[in-house]
Design an enzyme around this catalytic site. Structure first.
Site, short mmCIF file in Angstrom:
data_model
loop_
_atom_site.label_atom_id
_atom_site.label_comp_id
_atom_site.label_asym_id
_atom_site.label_seq_id
_atom_site.Cartn_x
_atom_site.Cartn_y
_atom_site.Cartn_z
N THR A 138 76.88 22.60 -16.36
CA THR A 138 78.33 22.53 -16.65
C THR A 138 78.61 21.91 -18.02
OG1 THR A 138 78.41 20.47 -15.40
CG2 THR A 138 79.05 22.47 -14.23
N PRO A 139 79.79 22.24 -18.61
CA PRO A 139 80.17 21.73 -19.92
C PRO A 139 80.99 20.44 -19.80
CG PRO A 139 81.76 23.36 -19.24
CD PRO A 139 80.81 23.19 -18.09
N PHE A 140 81.42 19.93 -20.96
CA PHE A 140 82.11 18.63 -20.98
C PHE A 140 83.61 18.73 -20.76
CE2 PHE A 140 82.47 20.09 -25.41
CZ PHE A 140 83.82 19.90 -25.62
N GLU A 176 75.76 16.14 -20.75
CA GLU A 176 75.35 14.77 -21.11
C GLU A 176 76.51 14.03 -21.80
OE1 GLU A 176 73.55 17.50 -21.94
OE2 GLU A 176 74.50 17.84 -23.88
N SER A 191 78.88 27.10 -23.89
CA SER A 191 79.07 27.84 -25.15
C SER A 191 78.33 29.18 -25.13
CB SER A 191 78.57 27.00 -26.32
OG SER A 191 77.18 26.79 -26.16
N GLU A 223 79.69 31.86 -17.83
CA GLU A 223 81.12 31.71 -18.15
C GLU A 223 81.16 31.02 -19.50
OE1 GLU A 223 83.38 33.08 -16.36
OE2 GLU A 223 82.26 33.49 -14.53
N ARG A 232 96.03 30.44 -13.70
CA ARG A 232 95.22 30.92 -12.58
C ARG A 232 95.47 30.00 -11.40
NH1 ARG A 232 89.17 28.47 -13.49
NH2 ARG A 232 88.91 29.52 -11.50
P1 NAD Z 1 77.34 23.68 -24.33
O1 NAD Z 1 76.90 25.09 -24.25
O2 NAD Z 1 76.97 22.90 -25.54
O3 NAD Z 1 76.74 22.85 -23.09
C1 NAD Z 1 76.96 23.27 -21.76
C2 NAD Z 1 75.83 22.77 -20.89
O4 NAD Z 1 74.61 23.41 -21.27
C3 NAD Z 1 75.57 21.27 -20.99
O5 NAD Z 1 75.34 20.77 -19.70
C4 NAD Z 1 74.32 21.21 -21.83
O6 NAD Z 1 73.53 20.07 -21.61
C5 NAD Z 1 73.58 22.44 -21.35
N1 NAD Z 1 72.52 22.94 -22.26
C6 NAD Z 1 72.39 22.74 -23.59
N2 NAD Z 1 71.27 23.37 -24.03
C7 NAD Z 1 70.72 23.99 -22.97
C8 NAD Z 1 69.55 24.80 -22.79
N3 NAD Z 1 68.76 25.10 -23.82
N4 NAD Z 1 69.28 25.27 -21.57
C9 NAD Z 1 70.08 24.98 -20.52
N5 NAD Z 1 71.20 24.21 -20.62
C10 NAD Z 1 71.50 23.71 -21.83
O7 NAD Z 1 78.91 23.70 -24.08
P2 NAD Z 1 79.93 22.50 -24.18
O8 NAD Z 1 80.08 22.16 -25.63
O9 NAD Z 1 79.60 21.43 -23.20
O10 NAD Z 1 81.28 23.19 -23.63
C11 NAD Z 1 82.20 23.85 -24.42
C12 NAD Z 1 82.06 25.35 -24.31
O11 NAD Z 1 82.17 25.76 -22.96
C13 NAD Z 1 83.15 26.10 -25.05
O12 NAD Z 1 82.59 27.17 -25.76
C14 NAD Z 1 84.05 26.60 -23.92
O13 NAD Z 1 84.82 27.73 -24.26
C15 NAD Z 1 83.05 26.87 -22.86
N6 NAD Z 1 83.70 26.94 -21.54
C16 NAD Z 1 83.79 28.14 -20.89
C17 NAD Z 1 84.45 28.24 -19.66
C18 NAD Z 1 84.57 29.54 -18.92
O14 NAD Z 1 84.84 29.50 -17.73
N7 NAD Z 1 84.40 30.69 -19.56
C19 NAD Z 1 85.00 27.08 -19.11
C20 NAD Z 1 84.90 25.89 -19.79
C21 NAD Z 1 84.23 25.82 -21.01
#
Ligand code: NAD
Length: 480
Positions: free
Chosen positions: A155-157, A184, A235, A254, A443
């Site tokens: 999950t993201p932040f 993290e 991302s 997502e 939503r």
């Molecule tokens: P991120 O991709 O940097 O991190 C997301 C998760 O991936 C974190 O838990 C991170 O530790 C983990 N991660 C990082 N490297 C990895 C790897 N190599 N293998 C597996 N996991 C790994 O994203 P973020 O900066 O936390 O969140 C922001 C992004 O999330 C934005 O782009 C936003 O649009 C997107 N987002 C999408 C949705 C959706 O439903 N489409 C919802 C919320 C956020």
């Protein structure tokens, strides 16, 4: 009475392997993006812990009845309701999101638990009579859903609680064991939710949560062939990396968004301005479905911009703990600097900052930018912050073409009173969602949600769709 709020106590948390705390020498410090205050620490897991969590999940062997799954989720909902202020304050202290946004998020997560509890009672089985063609037989085919052996959720932040709830609650509702790897940047709220679920009676073997170096935790979870599903929100770059690494397993992605709000000349102007501001600034603009481009028909452009500038003054940016603050920080200072930089680049291309734009650490003022060129980085790529770039469009066709021109395809909104134009948008926007006279992000927690193109593979989440992801359909047939 002072309107400041006493600081929270610093939390000292651990991951959990099937309910057992992870013991580790190394800890991660989580600091408030607003003032650098230590919000908490988390014991970091190692490769060995990851292997142990996979083994525990695989041998969970728990078969809860539908009623037992309902009872866990419903109890968790009650506990979250009782502790909503504690959760909201924790979200604010680790993410810098304004407390009013954090309270709203807790309400959404409560809905997720509620809907997942209700859905756990339902059976969506189908029946197919087989005597329906010349070569048919006197039989019936039935469908039933089976849980997966083991799933991983990453999950993201940006919604520290609700993103986690959207993956864990559907897994529990279906009886699929799951290992959570939260961001993290905001792990404290996620771990607190896991503890709450154990307290609500979830058999510990059904859920582990780990935080640690990517190579020792996330990558091991993604690549392990015994994991049947990776459900990832984050991302585009990391999502595409996971798609390559995961190998032969189900992957739910997502990813990012670059959502347009289209404002046509027949729009209710006050509604359009409100939606533009709410969509751009809520949650500090850090929603995958935030309004990231405002496409305004040229005949009403100037009037719209003046009203949006006035409206923006209502979105007070500042100390996220204060109730009057409407826009807290973005996730950290580098993120705020990135946003400042993309605004500066757009200005160098001829754009004008009309209000806001000042940065202090991780705090960025809500910013209206006009005359933004169509090829500016801030509108071609996702800008994850409280920016409101306004772009002139000639007409609906021009707006739809521009809306579709990026690599993303998550959600969209259009403000118009003309039903034909609204339907044209529904038919021609290549996005997972089109909302008429609403923000792109509108939503409910159980409706299907998710994007196409770089925003995702078209596989939806939302409680009901996510439950489908966490199961497989088995058919069985009987003579009839
Ligand atoms: P991120 O991709 O940097 O991190 C997301 C998760 O991936 C974190 O838990 C991170 O530790 C983990 N991660 C990082 N490297 C990895 C790897 N190599 N293998 C597996 N996991 C790994 O994203 P973020 O900066 O936390 O969140 C922001 C992004 O999330 C934005 O782009 C936003 O649009 C997107 N987002 C999408 C949705 C959706 O439903 N489409 C919802 C919320 C956020």
């Amino acid at each position: 009475m002072s309107n400041t709020i006493a600081p929270e106590a610093t939390l000292s948390l651990t991951g959990y392997i099937a309910g057992q705390p992870v013991h580790a020498a190394q800890v991660l410090e989580v600091r408030s993006p607003y003032d650098g205050r230590l919000a908490g620490t988390v014991a970091l897991a190692s490769r060995r812990d990851t292997d142990a969590a996979i083994a525990a999940g695989l041998s969970a062997g728990v078969r809860q009845t539908r009623y037992e799954r309902f009872a866990v989720l419903d109890k968790a909902r009650q506990l979250l309701e009782e502790r909503k202020e504690e959760f909201a304050r924790l979200i604010t202290s680790e993410s810098g999101l304004a407390i009013r946004e954090a309270r709203y998020e807790v309400g959404r997560a409560r809905d997720v638990l509620h809907f997942a509890a209700l859905e756990s009672l339902k059976d969506d089985g189908q029946i197919f009579s087989c005597d329906i063609s010349p070569q048919g037989k006197a039989r019936k085919i039935f469908t039933t859903r089976e849980p997966l052996t083991l799933a991983v959720a990453i999950t993201p932040f940006n919604h520290p609680l609700n993103q986690v709830a959207h993956k864990i609650a559907p897994a529990i509702a279906t009886g699929t064991p799951v290992i959570l790897k939260p961001s993290e940047k905001t792990p404290l709220t996620a771990i607190r939710l896991v503890e709450l679920l154990y307290e609500a009676g979830l058999p510990p073997a059904m859920l582990s949560v780990l935080l640690g170096p990517t190579a020792e935790v996330a990558e091991v979870l993604v690549t392990d062939p015994r994991v049947e599903l990776v459900s990832f929100t984050g991302s585009v770059a990391v999502g595409k990396h996971i798609a390559k690494q995961a190998g032969y397993k189900k992957v739910i992605l997502e990813l990012g968004g670059n959502d347009p709000l289209i404002v046509l000349e027949d729009a209710d102007m006050d509604l359009a301005v409100t939606l533009a501001a709410e969509g751009s600034y809520r949650n500090s603009g850090q929603r995958c479905t935030a309004v990231k481009r405002i496409l305004v028909q040229e005949s009403i452009h100037n009037q719209f911009v003046e009203k949006l500038i006035e409206k923006t003054k209502e979105y007070l940016a500042g100390d996220p703990h204060l109730p009057e603050t409407r826009v807290g920080t973005v996730i950290d200072e580098p993120a705020a600097k990135y946003l400042e930089d993309v605004v500066a680049k757009a200005v160098a291309q001829g754009a004008k900052v009309r209000i806001g734009g000042r940065r202090n650490g991780a705090l960025l003022e809500p910013t209206v930018i006009t005359d933004v060129p169509r090829n500016a980085q801030m509108v071609v790529q996702e800008s994850f912050g409280p920016l409101a770039p306004v772009i002139k469009v000639r007409d609906l066709e021009d707006a739809v073409q521009l809306a579709n021109s990026t690599a993303y395809g998550l959600s969209s909104g259009i403000v118009t009173k003309d039903m034909e134009k609204a339907l044209y948008a529904v038919k021609n926007l290549r996005m997972g969602t089109v909302n008429i006279n609403e923000v792109p992000g509108y939503r409910i927690e159980s409706s299907p949600f998710g994007g196409i193109k770089d925003s995702g593979l078209g596989i939806k989440e939302g409680v009901i769709e996510a439950m489908k992801c966490f199961t497989y359909v088995k058919t069985f047939s009987l003579p009839w």
